[in-house]
Design a protein around this motif. Structure first.
Motif, short mmCIF file in Angstrom:
data_model
loop_
_atom_site.label_atom_id
_atom_site.label_comp_id
_atom_site.label_asym_id
_atom_site.label_seq_id
_atom_site.Cartn_x
_atom_site.Cartn_y
_atom_site.Cartn_z
N SER A 98 0.83 -1.20 0.00
CA SER A 98 0.00 0.00 0.00
C SER A 98 0.86 1.25 0.00
N ARG A 99 1.91 1.24 0.80
CA ARG A 99 2.85 2.37 0.86
C ARG A 99 3.52 2.58 -0.51
N ARG A 100 3.95 1.48 -1.13
CA ARG A 100 4.61 1.56 -2.43
C ARG A 100 3.66 2.10 -3.51
N VAL A 101 2.44 1.61 -3.54
CA VAL A 101 1.45 2.06 -4.53
C VAL A 101 1.16 3.54 -4.35
N HIS A 102 1.03 3.96 -3.09
CA HIS A 102 0.75 5.37 -2.80
C HIS A 102 1.90 6.26 -3.28
N GLU A 103 3.13 5.84 -3.00
CA GLU A 103 4.29 6.61 -3.42
C GLU A 103 4.37 6.71 -4.94
N GLU A 104 4.12 5.60 -5.63
CA GLU A 104 4.15 5.61 -7.10
C GLU A 104 3.08 6.55 -7.65
N LYS A 105 1.93 6.53 -7.03
CA LYS A 105 0.84 7.40 -7.48
C LYS A 105 1.25 8.86 -7.31
N MET A 106 1.83 9.19 -6.17
CA MET A 106 2.25 10.57 -5.91
C MET A 106 3.34 11.01 -6.89
N GLU A 107 4.30 10.12 -7.15
CA GLU A 107 5.37 10.44 -8.09
C GLU A 107 4.83 10.66 -9.49
N SER A 108 3.89 9.82 -9.91
CA SER A 108 3.34 9.96 -11.26
C SER A 108 2.51 11.22 -11.42
N GLN A 109 2.01 11.75 -10.32
CA GLN A 109 1.24 12.98 -10.35
C GLN A 109 2.11 14.19 -10.02
N GLY A 110 3.42 13.96 -9.87
CA GLY A 110 4.34 15.06 -9.56
C GLY A 110 4.09 15.65 -8.19
N MET A 111 3.65 14.83 -7.25
CA MET A 111 3.29 15.33 -5.92
C MET A 111 4.18 14.76 -4.84
N GLU A 112 5.40 14.37 -5.18
CA GLU A 112 6.27 13.74 -4.22
C GLU A 112 6.49 14.57 -2.96
N GLU A 113 6.52 15.88 -3.11
CA GLU A 113 6.75 16.73 -1.95
C GLU A 113 5.59 16.71 -0.98
N ASN A 114 4.42 16.23 -1.40
CA ASN A 114 3.25 16.19 -0.53
C ASN A 114 3.06 14.85 0.17
N VAL A 115 3.97 13.92 -0.02
CA VAL A 115 3.87 12.61 0.62
C VAL A 115 4.12 12.78 2.12
N PRO A 116 3.18 12.32 2.95
CA PRO A 116 3.38 12.44 4.40
C PRO A 116 4.64 11.69 4.84
N ASP A 117 5.28 12.22 5.87
CA ASP A 117 6.51 11.60 6.39
C ASP A 117 6.34 10.11 6.70
N ILE A 118 5.17 9.74 7.21
CA ILE A 118 4.96 8.34 7.58
C ILE A 118 5.03 7.43 6.37
N LEU A 119 4.77 7.95 5.18
CA LEU A 119 4.80 7.13 3.98
C LEU A 119 6.14 7.16 3.26
#
Length: 158
Positions: free
Chosen positions: A136-157
């Motif tokens: 789940s963590r990996r999928v969430h991170e990939e989704k954020m990266e593909s949307q160019g939102m890496e800076e918005n990923v919560p620290d816990i993730l």
């Protein structure tokens, strides 16, 4: 084998707890909002999971729920049995109410039912909640990266 809403929502709630309760207890309301599950239904699920020792709760201003033991020690099979009961997908149609089978000495179909049930048991008992949390963590991170939102990923993730 078809899993009920109880099993699907229960697993979603436990994955959410694993993602968000590393340092503090998480309120049912926050889980319900993130997972789109009614709070009253979630209360019922958590009561079952708490009774089985899979979650623990604390009261007070900072109260809420946490996993009852490490996620790597909780199998999906254990969760499903708590929420669903038996995981048998196929039962022998020849078994009577008293547990006897009139054709058991010549029936080979029972081998099919046994193999199906053994396969399901093996699959869910070897899949651990920790694996689902990491996926789940990996999928969430990939989704954020593909949307160019890496800076918005919560620290816990991260």
């Amino acid at each position: 084998m078809k899993l009920s809403t109880r099993a699907r929502y229960g697993l979603k709630a436990l994955i959410d707890l694993g993602l968000h309760s590393a340092n503090e207890a998480i309120s049912l309301q926050s889980i319900a909002e993130r997972q789109d599950i009614s709070t009253s239904y979630l209360e019922q699920l958590m009561a079952m999971l708490k009774k089985a020792g899979l979650v623990k709760s604390s009261r007070g201003a900072y109260g809420g729920y946490q996993l009852g033991k490490p996620a790597d020690e909780i199998s999906v099979g254990e969760v499903l049995r708590v929420l669903e009961g038996s995981l048998e997908a196929a039962a022998c149609p020849g078994i009577e109410n008293d547990g006897t089978c009139h054709g058991s000495d010549v029936c080979v179909a029972k081998l099919v039912w046994k193999r199906i049930n053994d396969s399901i048991t093996s699959a869910v008992d070897t899949l651990m909640l920790g694996q689902l949390i990491e996926e789940s963590r990996r999928v969430h991170e990939e989704k954020m990266e593909s949307q160019g939102m890496e800076e918005n990923v919560p620290d816990i993730l991260k």
